[in-house]
Enzyme design. Structure first.
Site, PDB file in Angstrom:
ATOM      1  N   GLY A  22       0.383  -1.047   0.030  1.00 38.01           N
ATOM      2  CA  GLY A  22       0.087   0.097   0.266  1.00 38.01           C
ATOM      3  C   GLY A  22       0.989   1.179  -0.154  1.00 38.01           C
ATOM      4  O   GLY A  22       0.831   2.257  -0.629  1.00 38.01           O
TER       5      GLY A  22
ATOM      6  N   THR B 253      -5.875   4.865   0.876  1.00 40.46           N
ATOM      7  CA  THR B 253      -6.398   4.709  -1.203  1.00 40.46           C
ATOM      8  C   THR B 253      -4.771   3.516  -1.360  1.00 40.46           C
ATOM      9  O   THR B 253      -5.094   3.408  -1.969  1.00 40.46           O
ATOM     10  CB  THR B 253      -6.056   6.613  -1.579  1.00 40.46           C
ATOM     11  N   CYS B 254      -3.980   3.487  -0.322  1.00 38.08           N
ATOM     12  CA  CYS B 254      -2.926   2.808  -0.796  1.00 38.08           C
ATOM     13  C   CYS B 254      -2.870   1.507  -0.512  1.00 38.08           C
ATOM     14  O   CYS B 254      -2.631   0.647  -1.094  1.00 38.08           O
ATOM     15  CB  CYS B 254      -2.113   3.535   0.385  1.00 38.08           C
ATOM     16  N   VAL B 255      -4.396   1.149  -0.165  1.00 34.88           N
ATOM     17  CA  VAL B 255      -4.613  -0.289  -0.103  1.00 34.88           C
ATOM     18  C   VAL B 255      -6.416  -0.774  -0.084  1.00 34.88           C
ATOM     19  O   VAL B 255      -7.019  -1.700   0.116  1.00 34.88           O
ATOM     20  CB  VAL B 255      -4.499  -0.669   1.496  1.00 34.88           C
TER      21      VAL B 255
END
Length: 457
Positions: free
Chosen positions: A143, A424-426
């Site tokens: 992520g 948002t990273c994951v």
């Protein structure tokens, strides 16, 4: 597609063993690389006819194959390459980088810029340092790397607000870094950013960005310095210059500028006559007789010579991660779709089929209300919602099953005064258990329109 996937190792070997990518003879004439004698001999050595036919279709007529199938083939090539390079091994050796949010580009370049293409394909281990110099919590399971890649692209490729208002299109990454670099550093960072775009393609990370068609065409044609000399390509790189050159085709006599002065070009349209070697060529007036030649020269200059060195380094970096022949499957517009996702409306049914839940069941009222609201959203709000969670407003080309990590929905508790948040990273949406459809709609619209609520928890 099973038989096609089984042909990928053979096709990859054919390319690696026999093909080269500067297909010009000593007279600068294009050469048909498929007539390579080594390649012809290889085909005679017991390679099944189906694979030979498939190879020639991909090389000579890829557009006979539907785009979605070619996209699957592209991902087959990547998965095979990952297998060969042990990218997805159980206990991978990760490349570590400590990145300050105040100096993200140069810290990233210092951490990863000197890696080989094979090393750049491997998993990163990113550790962020906030604006106060404190190390942020979190272990990179993919992520944080995604956040780094998308942030790098957003901060270096997206045009300034002034250029956006003036419709000047992307200025690539020159605005963001040229002020702080020597020329040599600028070229090296151009190469690094090419590797970043390559890694996004390699790891299937969607980007909220639109490249100009001539830029994508350069990548799709293997970075050759001989760009297509078409005036139509000018629209996306310099609209004002395009409009002024278009006026030439309506002029009946000698061309004058708005001040009434005879228009001259900076490069000669004809060789100087009887001049000494040291004398500068005299400018030649643009007239009704040579205006087409002027347009072709100016177009060639703008698309080729002016950006030649930067593009050479950028494409070199891109092809350290993505093999050139993979991109021959696509035209520039299709390549844009690979980079940023599908332009079609968000398919909520497909999204719902590919969700992983935490603290919720699919049958829960809040989950049911969420998907009912999403189906009632218009196209714009659906795009905002998907961008809020995944950082891109478009769905993956082959559907949400391609998202990595999977789209997640987590129960963030019973406090209904809180807003929905996202990591948002994951690709994770966190919502309280509202159990009230209208309250959920109100809170969700507030979050996706204010871009509020990003956190790492």
């Amino acid at each position: 597609m099973g038989s096609i996937s089984s042909a990928i190792p053979t096709i990859d070997k054919i390319h690696n063993d026999t093909l080269f990518y500067d297909h010009k003879d000593e007279n600068e004439e294009s050469v048909d690389f498929l007539q390579n004698s080594k390649l012809v001999q290889l085909f005679k050595n017991n390679i099944p006819k189906k694979i030979v036919d498939f190879f020639y279709i991909l090389a000579y007529a890829p557009f006979m194959v539907p785009f979605e199938k070619r996209a699957e083939i592209f991902h087959f090539f990547i998965e095979y390459d990952k297998h060969n390079n042990n990218v997805n091994e159980w206990f991978p050796t990760k490349v570590e980088g400590v990145i300050s949010r105040n100096n993200m580009l140069f810290d990233s370049y210092n951490s990863f810029g000197n890696l080989t293409g094979t090393e750049f394909k491997r998993q990163f281990s990113v550790q962020f340092v906030n604006e106060f110099g404190e190390t942020e919590a979190g272990i990179d399971g993919g992520g944080l790397t995604k956040e780094l890649l998308t942030t790098l692209v957003a901060s270096t490729f997206v045009p300034s607000e002034e250029n956006r208002k003036n419709n000047k299109g992307l200025q690539l990454f020159k605005e963001a870094i040229s002020y702080a670099c020597t020329n040599d550093e600028y070229l090296k960072i151009s190469r690094f950013l090419g590797m970043v775009i390559g890694k996004c393609l390699y790891d299937n990370v969607l980007l909220d960005i639109s490249f100009t068609s001539f830029f994508l065409n350069t990548c799709a044609t293997l970075g050759s310095k001989y760009f297509k000399n078409l005036i139509g390509e000018k629209i996306s790189t310099d609209p004002e210059k395009f409009e002024s050159m278009s006026l030439l085709f309506t002029v009946d006599d000698i061309f004058y500028d708005e001040d009434g002065n005879l228009h001259h070009v900076e490069v000669p349209l004809i060789p100087p006559q009887k001049k000494s070697p040291d004398s500068a060529p005299e400018p030649v007036p643009v007239t009704v007789n040579n205006k087409m030649q002027f347009v072709r020269l100016m177009t060639s200059f703008k698309l080729s010579k002016q950006t030649d060195l930067v593009m050479k380094y950028f494409v070199e970096g891109l092809f350290q991660v993505i093999k050139p022949y993979w991109l021959l499957l696509f035209n520039p517009f299709e390549l844009q779709t690979l980079i940023s996702g599908d332009d079609d409306a968000i398919d909520i049914d497909d999204l719902q089929r590919n969700v992983e839940y935490g603290g919720f069941l699919e049958s829960d009222q809040t989950v049911h209300d969420l998907f009912t609201i999403l189906r009632e959203f218009d196209r714009t709000d659906r795009g905002k919602f998907v961008k809020f969670v995944t950082s891109s407003p478009k769905q993956p080309l082959l559907g949400f099953k391609e998202l990595n990590p999977k789209f997640g929905i987590r129960n963030s508790g019973s406090d209904t005064s809180r807003l929905p948040t996202a990591s948002t990273c994951v690709n994770l949406l966190k919502i309280p258990d509202y159990r009230d459809k209208e309250l959920l709609r109100e809170k969700l619209l507030y979050s996706i329109n204010s871009k509020a609520g990003f956190d790492l928890s």
